[in-house]
Design a protein around this motif. Sequence first.
Motif, mmCIF file in Angstrom:
data_model
loop_
_atom_site.group_PDB
_atom_site.id
_atom_site.type_symbol
_atom_site.label_atom_id
_atom_site.label_comp_id
_atom_site.label_asym_id
_atom_site.label_seq_id
_atom_site.Cartn_x
_atom_site.Cartn_y
_atom_site.Cartn_z
ATOM 1 N N ARG A 70 0.849 -1.205 0.000
ATOM 2 C CA ARG A 70 0.000 0.000 0.000
ATOM 3 C C ARG A 70 0.882 1.252 0.000
ATOM 4 O O ARG A 70 1.825 1.347 0.773
ATOM 5 N N SER A 72 1.118 5.765 -1.097
ATOM 6 C CA SER A 72 0.530 7.001 -1.598
ATOM 7 C C SER A 72 1.558 7.634 -2.521
ATOM 8 O O SER A 72 2.765 7.379 -2.412
ATOM 9 N N GLY A 97 -3.031 3.631 -3.404
ATOM 10 C CA GLY A 97 -3.231 2.363 -4.087
ATOM 11 C C GLY A 97 -2.238 1.308 -3.659
ATOM 12 O O GLY A 97 -1.597 1.423 -2.609
ATOM 13 N N GLU A 98 -2.121 0.294 -4.493
ATOM 14 C CA GLU A 98 -1.202 -0.812 -4.258
ATOM 15 C C GLU A 98 -0.178 -0.850 -5.388
ATOM 16 O O GLU A 98 -0.528 -0.666 -6.547
ATOM 17 N N HIS A 143 -1.650 0.592 -8.811
ATOM 18 C CA HIS A 143 -3.070 0.500 -9.119
ATOM 19 C C HIS A 143 -3.778 1.490 -8.193
ATOM 20 O O HIS A 143 -3.757 1.326 -6.974
ATOM 21 N N ARG A 145 -6.460 3.239 -6.153
ATOM 22 C CA ARG A 145 -7.747 2.957 -5.504
ATOM 23 C C ARG A 145 -8.530 4.238 -5.225
ATOM 24 O O ARG A 145 -9.748 4.234 -5.214
ATOM 25 N N HIS A 146 -7.779 5.323 -4.972
ATOM 26 C CA HIS A 146 -8.430 6.589 -4.647
ATOM 27 C C HIS A 146 -7.508 7.720 -5.099
ATOM 28 O O HIS A 146 -6.307 7.633 -4.964
#
Length: 153
Positions: A70, A72, A97-98, A143, A145-146
């Motif tokens: 994880r 940022s 994301g990851e 990837h 996510r936000h």
Amino acid sequence: MLPMRRKDREMERTEAERLLAEGVYGVLSTADGNGQPYGIPLNYVYCNSAIYFHCARTGHKLDNLAANPRVSFCVVGRARVLPHRFSTDYESVVAFGEAREVEGVEKEQALVWLLEKYSPDHLDEGRAYLARQGAATKVIRIHIRHLKGKARK
């Protein structure tokens, strides 16, 4: 994710993606298995709704990603200090994301995207360099996510 406190400064998604695509460098933030944070500036490219960067085959950020994928990723665009107003005009975006290593065609394509972004006048030499040195590098995809963008204009 927490909602943005200053809704009047929140960017539309398309504007945040524009800044992410146009940014020159970003800061990748990771944490190791004990939660120790680590932030490192790096070159990147934003394509197909993902962030890609390249790095050596070993190192601190890779150790952290192995322990905790994880991340940022922050990009600051325009920034202008307004001393007389005790403020700053700015634009920034943070992606959450990851991060995972990519290989094969996706790795090769990401390296070409990086060439196109950072060395557009040297593509032939860059492709030759990748043919010689591509195996010595890793490519990581974030990837998303936000995504949050914020600006004061």
